[in-house]
Design a protein around this motif. Structure first.
Motif, short mmCIF file in Angstrom:
data_model
loop_
_atom_site.label_atom_id
_atom_site.label_comp_id
_atom_site.label_asym_id
_atom_site.label_seq_id
_atom_site.Cartn_x
_atom_site.Cartn_y
_atom_site.Cartn_z
N ILE A 160 -3.39 5.27 4.11
CA ILE A 160 -3.36 4.60 5.41
C ILE A 160 -3.47 3.09 5.22
O ILE A 160 -2.75 2.31 5.85
CB ILE A 160 -4.48 5.13 6.31
CG1 ILE A 160 -4.14 6.55 6.79
CG2 ILE A 160 -4.72 4.20 7.51
CD1 ILE A 160 -5.23 7.22 7.57
N MET A 161 -4.35 2.67 4.33
CA MET A 161 -4.53 1.25 4.06
C MET A 161 -3.24 0.64 3.51
O MET A 161 -2.83 -0.46 3.91
CB MET A 161 -5.68 1.04 3.09
CG MET A 161 -6.10 -0.40 2.93
SD MET A 161 -7.62 -0.53 1.94
CE MET A 161 -7.87 -2.29 2.01
N ALA A 162 -2.59 1.36 2.62
CA ALA A 162 -1.33 0.88 2.05
C ALA A 162 -0.25 0.80 3.12
O ALA A 162 0.52 -0.17 3.18
CB ALA A 162 -0.89 1.79 0.91
N ALA A 163 -0.20 1.82 3.98
CA ALA A 163 0.82 1.84 5.04
C ALA A 163 0.60 0.72 6.04
O ALA A 163 1.55 0.11 6.53
CB ALA A 163 0.80 3.20 5.74
N ALA A 164 -0.66 0.45 6.37
CA ALA A 164 -0.98 -0.59 7.35
C ALA A 164 -0.75 -1.99 6.80
O ALA A 164 -0.62 -2.95 7.57
CB ALA A 164 -2.43 -0.44 7.81
N ALA A 165 -0.70 -2.12 5.49
CA ALA A 165 -0.56 -3.44 4.87
C ALA A 165 0.76 -4.11 5.23
O ALA A 165 0.84 -5.33 5.32
CB ALA A 165 -0.69 -3.32 3.36
N ASP A 166 1.79 -3.33 5.48
CA ASP A 166 3.10 -3.90 5.75
C ASP A 166 3.07 -4.78 7.00
O ASP A 166 3.75 -5.81 7.05
CB ASP A 166 4.13 -2.78 5.92
CG ASP A 166 5.54 -3.32 6.07
OD1 ASP A 166 6.00 -4.03 5.15
OD2 ASP A 166 6.18 -3.04 7.10
N SER A 167 2.29 -4.40 7.99
CA SER A 167 2.17 -5.20 9.21
C SER A 167 0.81 -5.88 9.32
O SER A 167 0.48 -6.45 10.36
CB SER A 167 2.42 -4.33 10.45
OG SER A 167 1.56 -3.20 10.44
N LEU A 168 0.01 -5.81 8.26
CA LEU A 168 -1.31 -6.44 8.20
C LEU A 168 -2.20 -6.03 9.37
O LEU A 168 -2.86 -6.87 10.00
CB LEU A 168 -1.18 -7.96 8.13
CG LEU A 168 -0.58 -8.53 6.84
CD1 LEU A 168 -0.47 -10.03 6.91
CD2 LEU A 168 -1.41 -8.11 5.63
#
Length: 498
Positions: free
Chosen positions: A257-265
């Motif tokens: 989830i953290m990795a996925a959310a990183a794209d939009s910060l």
């Protein structure tokens, strides 16, 4: 059968009216879906009911509704109205507590006694706490004036709602986990899309009907989904209209989830796994320590991320303490969770029980001593309280989260060695110490890298106490004033004083 985003499993089926049925809450409307999925009673294996199987379309609609409600209504700026709605939610939850209690016992497998604590009654009080906190919170902080280029400048900071929140909860304490997220987010002025766990969807979806029928919370402010599919959860964590993701579940999923959310910060709050240690110092009462350790690991069949699953004992007292703990564990009443005399119920699923059993068998193969337990009990998905002694602190059973009633006993040589072993973990959620000397215990606690810590049985769980972990146990805190801050953004202002 499909693997879920929180590591559980569920089976989708055609819509049915058998058992308990619930609906989704999207944009103020209670809606059904063409497909549903079954929810099972872990104490019997029988179907409790069926939940709507939301897909990407429903998740998209829920996020769209939350975005509209945040951007176009006064919800984020009207604190008094938000407090009133929280008052209504608190009263509605209390009014419907007995229905929620029976559903929690049936679907979660939680013993009745636990529903009068952290499974139900205690979480309801979190709503009241945030309503009261909201009324006494200032959303502006004055910083005073400074001179800049010959002119005075007034500066202040305003606390604003962070935006649309995607909240995903686990199966073990569905009401508590929802209440640790939803009231704080609403108090801050956020709008929310809440997704329940596939193994316990009915308890979370019951909140949808309570909110829709008994509160003035505007359409779109709260949306509640259930699904057996991975895609809706993935959409919630990556959608550009979502500003905050709050997730409770396993560390591996939290990392994704953290990795996925990183794209939009996106702002991410993660409440993840634990492998907490209970340290028994050499001056502690052995009988008291045995009672504390045994009943802690058997609470909700060990399905708690903050439970102390490692028991650290003085090497000279290892065998004595093991004997006492085994004696207690062998008499812990487990069985039908609806029976008020039962302390321990089943684990959530056969899949989870198989995982627990496999880990116990591997631990024995690696050199641990099976003292008691290590057995499945049918019908239902019960696993006997299990005690493993002489455990290597670097072994799998001492390092990985079991999420079952399995206690690993590890000997230590002195206080420094105990601290070293306790901190020898990728997790840092909780822990405890037992000692005849409170100050000695507190000193030990200050050396343990965890977010919460209990000294001589002290209870830290309360609506006003921040909860969360160090290291791979997560990021951020929920509950308390810190929990409110997780859903706020800070905006600094300055104006020239004329």
């Amino acid at each position: 059968m499909s693997v879920q985003d929180n590591g559980s499993t569920a089976v989708a089926d055609d819509a049915t009216s058998s058992g308990v049925t619930k609906r989704l809450l999207i944009d103020g409307e209670l809606v059904t879906t063409e497909r549903t999925f079954a929810s099972y009673n872990p104490a019997t294996g029988d179907v409790v009911g069926h939940a709507p199987d939301a897909g990407v379309e429903e998740a998209e609609a829920a996020i769209k509704a939350a975005r509209r409600a945040f951007d176009t209504t006064t919800w984020s700026t009207d604190a008094e109205f938000r407090a009133t709605c929280l008052d209504q939610l608190y009263q509605a939850l209390r009014d419907n507590a007995e229905e929620l209690r029976e559903l929690t016992i049936a679907e979660v497998g939680a013993p009745r006694i636990l529903t009068h604590g952290n499974q139900l009654d205690a979480p309801i009080e979190i709503v009241k706490y945030y309503a009261e906190l909201l009324r006494k919170t200032s959303f502006t902080e004055e910083l005073g004036e400074v001179e800049f280029r010959g002119q005075p400048h007034r500066r202040w900071v305003e606390k604003e709602a962070a935006g649309v929140v995607a909240a995903i909860v686990a199966y073990n304490y569905p009401t508590q986990l929802a209440m640790a997220k939803l009231p704080a987010a609403l108090a801050a002025g956020c709008t929310v899309v809440l997704k329940g766990a596939p193994d316990t969807p009915l308890v979370t979806q019951a909140l949808a009907e309570i909110i829709a029928n008994h509160t003035d919370i505007p359409a779109g402010v709260v949306n509640i989904l259930s699904s057996s599919q991975i895609a809706p959860g993935e959409l919630m964590t990556t959608h550009p209209d979502v500003d905050v993701v709050t997730f409770t579940g396993s560390t591996p999923v939290g990392k994704k989830i953290m990795a996925a959310a990183a794209d939009s910060l996106k702002r991410v709050f993660l409440e993840l796994g634990g492998k907490s240690a209970l340290i028994v110092l050499d001056d502690a009462d052995v009988a008291t320590a045995a009672q504390f350790a045994a009943f802690s690991i058997c609470s909700h069949a060990g399905q708690g991320c903050a439970l102390t699953t490692r028991l650290l004992v003085p090497r000279a007292k290892h065998d004595e303490i093991v004997a006492h703990v085994a004696g207690v564990m062998q008499h812990v009443p487990f069985g039908d969770p609806s029976d008020p005399k039962i302390y321990m119920g089943p684990v959530i699923s056969e899949k989870q029980r198989e995982k627990i059993d496999a880990m116990v068998k591997r631990a024995v193969d690696e050199g641990a001593t099976l003292v008691t337990g290590g057995e499945k009990v049918d019908p239902g998905w019960f696993y006997k309280p299990t005690l493993l002694a002489n455990v290597d602190p670097d072994s799998e059973i001492a390092q990985e989260e079991v999420f079952g009633p399995v206690l690993a006993v590890i000997p230590f040589d002195d206080d420094d060695h105990a601290v070293e072993i306790a901190n020898n973990s990728k997790y840092g959620l909780s822990g405890g110490v037992l000692s005849a000397d409170d100050e000695r215990g507190i000193a030990i606690g200050r050396r343990i890298r965890t977010g919460t810590f209990s000294v001589n049985g002290g209870n830290y769980f309360s609506p006003d106490v921040p909860f969360g972990g160090y290291k791979q146990s997560g990021i951020g805190r929920e509950m308390g004033a810190a929990g409110l801050a997780e859903f706020q953004q800070l905006k600094a202002f300055s104006v020239v004083v004329k």
